[in-house]
Design a protein around this motif. Sequence first.
Motif, short mmCIF file in Angstrom:
data_model
loop_
_atom_site.label_atom_id
_atom_site.label_comp_id
_atom_site.label_asym_id
_atom_site.label_seq_id
_atom_site.Cartn_x
_atom_site.Cartn_y
_atom_site.Cartn_z
N TRP A 132 0.83 -1.21 0.00
CA TRP A 132 0.00 0.00 0.00
C TRP A 132 0.86 1.25 0.00
O TRP A 132 0.58 2.21 -0.71
N ALA A 133 1.93 1.23 0.79
CA ALA A 133 2.83 2.38 0.84
C ALA A 133 3.44 2.64 -0.53
O ALA A 133 3.57 3.79 -0.95
N ALA A 134 3.78 1.57 -1.24
CA ALA A 134 4.35 1.73 -2.59
C ALA A 134 3.33 2.34 -3.53
O ALA A 134 3.69 3.16 -4.39
N GLU A 135 2.06 1.98 -3.36
CA GLU A 135 1.02 2.58 -4.20
C GLU A 135 0.86 4.07 -3.91
O GLU A 135 0.71 4.87 -4.83
N VAL A 136 0.89 4.43 -2.64
CA VAL A 136 0.80 5.85 -2.26
C VAL A 136 2.03 6.58 -2.79
O VAL A 136 1.92 7.67 -3.38
N GLU A 137 3.19 5.99 -2.61
CA GLU A 137 4.42 6.61 -3.07
C GLU A 137 4.42 6.80 -4.59
O GLU A 137 4.84 7.84 -5.10
N ALA A 138 3.93 5.82 -5.32
CA ALA A 138 3.86 5.93 -6.79
C ALA A 138 2.91 7.05 -7.21
O ALA A 138 3.21 7.81 -8.13
N ALA A 139 1.79 7.16 -6.53
CA ALA A 139 0.84 8.23 -6.84
C ALA A 139 1.47 9.59 -6.58
O ALA A 139 1.32 10.53 -7.37
N MET A 140 2.21 9.69 -5.48
CA MET A 140 2.87 10.96 -5.16
C MET A 140 3.99 11.26 -6.16
O MET A 140 4.19 12.41 -6.54
N ALA A 141 4.71 10.24 -6.59
CA ALA A 141 5.82 10.43 -7.53
C ALA A 141 5.31 10.95 -8.88
O ALA A 141 6.04 11.66 -9.58
N ALA A 142 4.09 10.59 -9.23
CA ALA A 142 3.52 11.04 -10.50
C ALA A 142 3.11 12.52 -10.45
O ALA A 142 2.89 13.14 -11.49
N ALA A 143 3.03 13.07 -9.25
CA ALA A 143 2.65 14.47 -9.09
C ALA A 143 3.91 15.34 -9.13
O ALA A 143 4.98 14.91 -8.70
N VAL A 144 3.75 16.56 -9.62
CA VAL A 144 4.90 17.45 -9.76
C VAL A 144 4.99 18.44 -8.60
O VAL A 144 6.00 18.51 -7.91
N ARG A 145 3.93 19.20 -8.41
CA ARG A 145 3.93 20.23 -7.36
C ARG A 145 3.68 19.61 -5.99
O ARG A 145 2.99 18.60 -5.89
N PRO A 146 4.21 20.21 -4.94
CA PRO A 146 3.96 19.69 -3.59
C PRO A 146 2.47 19.56 -3.26
O PRO A 146 2.05 18.59 -2.65
N GLU A 147 1.66 20.53 -3.71
CA GLU A 147 0.22 20.47 -3.46
C GLU A 147 -0.40 19.25 -4.13
O GLU A 147 -1.31 18.62 -3.59
N ASP A 148 0.10 18.93 -5.33
CA ASP A 148 -0.41 17.76 -6.04
C ASP A 148 0.00 16.47 -5.33
O ASP A 148 -0.73 15.48 -5.33
N LYS A 149 1.18 16.49 -4.71
CA LYS A 149 1.63 15.34 -3.93
C LYS A 149 0.72 15.12 -2.72
O LYS A 149 0.37 13.99 -2.39
N VAL A 150 0.32 16.22 -2.08
CA VAL A 150 -0.60 16.13 -0.94
C VAL A 150 -1.93 15.54 -1.41
O VAL A 150 -2.47 14.62 -0.77
N GLU A 151 -2.44 16.02 -2.52
CA GLU A 151 -3.70 15.49 -3.04
C GLU A 151 -3.58 14.00 -3.36
O GLU A 151 -4.45 13.19 -3.02
N ALA A 152 -2.48 13.62 -4.00
CA ALA A 152 -2.27 12.20 -4.34
C ALA A 152 -2.17 11.35 -3.08
O ALA A 152 -2.71 10.24 -3.03
N TYR A 153 -1.53 11.87 -2.07
CA TYR A 153 -1.36 11.17 -0.78
C TYR A 153 -2.74 10.88 -0.17
O TYR A 153 -3.01 9.76 0.27
N VAL A 154 -3.59 11.87 -0.17
CA VAL A 154 -4.93 11.70 0.41
C VAL A 154 -5.77 10.78 -0.45
O VAL A 154 -6.36 9.80 0.03
N ARG A 155 -5.86 11.07 -1.73
CA ARG A 155 -6.73 10.29 -2.62
C ARG A 155 -6.35 8.81 -2.68
O ARG A 155 -7.21 7.94 -2.65
N LYS A 156 -5.07 8.52 -2.80
CA LYS A 156 -4.66 7.12 -2.93
C LYS A 156 -4.99 6.35 -1.66
O LYS A 156 -5.49 5.22 -1.74
N GLN A 157 -4.78 6.93 -0.50
CA GLN A 157 -5.13 6.22 0.72
C GLN A 157 -6.63 5.95 0.79
O GLN A 157 -7.05 4.87 1.20
N LEU A 158 -7.43 6.92 0.36
CA LEU A 158 -8.88 6.73 0.40
C LEU A 158 -9.33 5.72 -0.65
O LEU A 158 -10.30 4.99 -0.43
N GLU A 159 -8.63 5.63 -1.77
CA GLU A 159 -8.93 4.59 -2.76
C GLU A 159 -8.68 3.20 -2.16
O GLU A 159 -9.39 2.25 -2.46
N LEU A 160 -7.67 3.09 -1.33
CA LEU A 160 -7.30 1.81 -0.74
C LEU A 160 -8.30 1.32 0.30
O LEU A 160 -8.25 0.15 0.69
N VAL A 161 -9.20 2.18 0.72
CA VAL A 161 -10.21 1.76 1.71
C VAL A 161 -11.03 0.59 1.17
O VAL A 161 -11.39 -0.31 1.91
#
Length: 141
Positions: A23-52
């Motif tokens: 799961w951490a690798a999935e969150v990390e991959a989603a964040m890596a695909a984002a460029v701006r720090p704000e986009d990384k925050v969004e990816a961090y939140v969204r990916k965790q909620l997808e994993l629910v």
Amino acid sequence: MYEYFRSRAAVVEELCAVDFPVWAAEVEAAMAAAVRPEDKVEAYVRKQLELVGDRRHRAVVAISASELDAGAREKIRAAHGGLVAMIVEALGEMGHGEPRLAAMLLQGVVDAAVRRIELGAEEPDAVAEAAVAMALRGVRG
């Protein structure tokens, strides 16, 4: 009774050792695909909620809701700590003076959103949108 809790602890240990890194690798991959720090925050939140919805995640939540020994609880905290550590750098890039504290508070938003989704109180997409909006407003200051 002791065997019951010992077996639950063994399951938690296995989930922490095998599934949390996935799961951490999935969150990390989603964040890596984002460029701006704000986009990384969004990816961090969204990916965790997808994993629910992931049945493995549901197993961890069900087990975590039960009584566990201190060692099993510590393994869960450590695994989640790895997730929090991923976002600290992005929060630092955004200018947070205490990015670790901000990361912990951000994870609190995610955890609350997870509970709402699991309760079925609202539609998962609505919870995700609210959590992302709250997270982004919060981390921007």
